[in-house]
Design a protein around this motif. Structure first.
Motif, PDB file in Angstrom:
ATOM      1  N   ALA A  78      39.438   0.362 -15.306  1.00  0.00           N
ATOM      2  CA  ALA A  78      39.616   0.690 -16.552  1.00  0.00           C
ATOM      3  C   ALA A  78      40.980   0.466 -17.080  1.00  0.00           C
ATOM      4  O   ALA A  78      41.246  -0.003 -18.427  1.00  0.00           O
ATOM      5  CB  ALA A  78      39.369   2.304 -16.830  1.00  0.00           C
ATOM      6  N   ALA A  79      41.978   0.225 -16.277  1.00  0.00           N
ATOM      7  CA  ALA A  79      43.434   0.043 -16.556  1.00  0.00           C
ATOM      8  C   ALA A  79      43.345  -1.453 -17.111  1.00  0.00           C
ATOM      9  O   ALA A  79      44.183  -1.578 -18.052  1.00  0.00           O
ATOM     10  CB  ALA A  79      44.476   0.171 -15.488  1.00  0.00           C
ATOM     11  N   ALA A  81      41.194  -2.672 -18.810  1.00  0.00           N
ATOM     12  CA  ALA A  81      40.592  -2.880 -20.255  1.00  0.00           C
ATOM     13  C   ALA A  81      41.799  -2.424 -21.269  1.00  0.00           C
ATOM     14  O   ALA A  81      41.797  -3.209 -22.267  1.00  0.00           O
ATOM     15  CB  ALA A  81      39.434  -1.925 -20.394  1.00  0.00           C
ATOM     16  N   GLU A  82      42.643  -1.584 -20.802  1.00  0.00           N
ATOM     17  CA  GLU A  82      43.596  -1.105 -21.803  1.00  0.00           C
ATOM     18  C   GLU A  82      44.621  -2.219 -21.899  1.00  0.00           C
ATOM     19  O   GLU A  82      45.226  -2.436 -22.771  1.00  0.00           O
ATOM     20  CB  GLU A  82      44.223   0.003 -21.168  1.00  0.00           C
ATOM     21  N   THR A  83      44.741  -3.040 -20.822  1.00  0.00           N
ATOM     22  CA  THR A  83      45.662  -4.076 -21.100  1.00  0.00           C
ATOM     23  C   THR A  83      45.065  -5.169 -21.540  1.00  0.00           C
ATOM     24  O   THR A  83      45.856  -5.747 -22.476  1.00  0.00           O
ATOM     25  CB  THR A  83      46.084  -4.574 -19.367  1.00  0.00           C
ATOM     26  N   VAL A  84      43.788  -5.628 -21.604  1.00  0.00           N
ATOM     27  CA  VAL A  84      43.341  -6.637 -22.313  1.00  0.00           C
ATOM     28  C   VAL A  84      43.290  -6.066 -23.788  1.00  0.00           C
ATOM     29  O   VAL A  84      43.538  -6.999 -24.652  1.00  0.00           O
ATOM     30  CB  VAL A  84      41.798  -6.593 -21.743  1.00  0.00           C
ATOM     31  N   GLU A  85      42.983  -4.913 -24.279  1.00  0.00           N
ATOM     32  CA  GLU A  85      43.324  -4.158 -25.695  1.00  0.00           C
ATOM     33  C   GLU A  85      44.703  -4.693 -26.159  1.00  0.00           C
ATOM     34  O   GLU A  85      44.753  -5.082 -27.182  1.00  0.00           O
ATOM     35  CB  GLU A  85      42.754  -2.768 -25.713  1.00  0.00           C
ATOM     36  N   ALA A  86      45.635  -4.407 -25.192  1.00  0.00           N
ATOM     37  CA  ALA A  86      46.990  -4.500 -25.669  1.00  0.00           C
ATOM     38  C   ALA A  86      47.252  -5.943 -26.025  1.00  0.00           C
ATOM     39  O   ALA A  86      47.903  -6.415 -27.052  1.00  0.00           O
ATOM     40  CB  ALA A  86      48.008  -3.958 -24.606  1.00  0.00           C
ATOM     41  N   ILE A  87      46.825  -6.789 -25.072  1.00  0.00           N
ATOM     42  CA  ILE A  87      47.033  -8.326 -25.207  1.00  0.00           C
ATOM     43  C   ILE A  87      46.466  -8.598 -26.601  1.00  0.00           C
ATOM     44  O   ILE A  87      46.961  -9.786 -27.245  1.00  0.00           O
ATOM     45  CB  ILE A  87      46.523  -9.143 -23.915  1.00  0.00           C
TER      46      ILE A  87
END
Length: 184
Positions: A78-79, A81-87
């Protein structure tokens, strides 16, 4: 006698030079940095509405696919996914088409996909498991991206697929990613 509309007909030299330009772009992709080369390749091949399954963590790759408007199914923690959303926020693209699965077993609801991205892994056993799952999800004519062909694990799969008649090597991107097309 039929009249030829010369305003829209390409000249003989243009038709002759077109394959050469494509070969030059392909050669630049093979030598350039991965991010720029991948963006260039996806600009030509990824279409809005395509379904992509990514097995493993490659956050920048996920954002590059999402920037093209594809439905991206990611099998990763899940971490990630958060990184992808930030990018995606930094790039100015939407992450609304991102779907994250915690394991390969849960990704079955993604159905048949147009493209599969196999991320670089540390062991051949993990890559083999990802490849078997990709076989069950990838449609005929779909693309398989194999990341990490510059190390021994990815190179093993690269060599096997290169000799397999069911796969055709379409492109090598920056010497790190191979793109295969599934024939059967």
């Amino acid at each position: 006698m039929a009249a030829v509309d010369t305003a829209f007909a390409p000249s003989f030299l243009t038709r002759l030079a077109s394959p050469l330009r494509r070969m030059q772009r392909s050669a630049l992709r093979r030598r350039g940095p991965l991010d720029a080369a991948l963006e260039d390749y996806l600009g030509e091949t990824a279409h809005a509405g395509d379904k992509v399954l990514q097995l493993g963590v490659s956050d920048g790759v996920a954002a590059a696919f999402l920037d093209r408007g594809v439905f991206h199914h990611l099998v990763a923690p899940a971490a990630s996914a958060e990184t992808v959303e930030a990018i995606c926020q930094l790039r100015g693209c939407s992450a609304s088409r991102l779907r994250v699965f915690s394991s390969i077993g849960h990704s079955g609801s993604a159905g048949e996909v147009d493209t599969v991205w196999l991320s670089k892994t540390a062991s051949l056993a993990v890559l083999a498991a990802h490849f078997r799952h990709a076989l069950s999800r990838l449609k005929t004519g779909g693309r398989l991206f194999v990341e990490g062909i510059d190390d021994e694990v990815g190179k093993t799969l690269f060599r096997q697929l290169s000799h397999d008649m069911a796969w055709r090597l379409d492109e090598t991107i920056a010497g790190e990613v191979a793109v295969f097309r599934r024939r059967a």
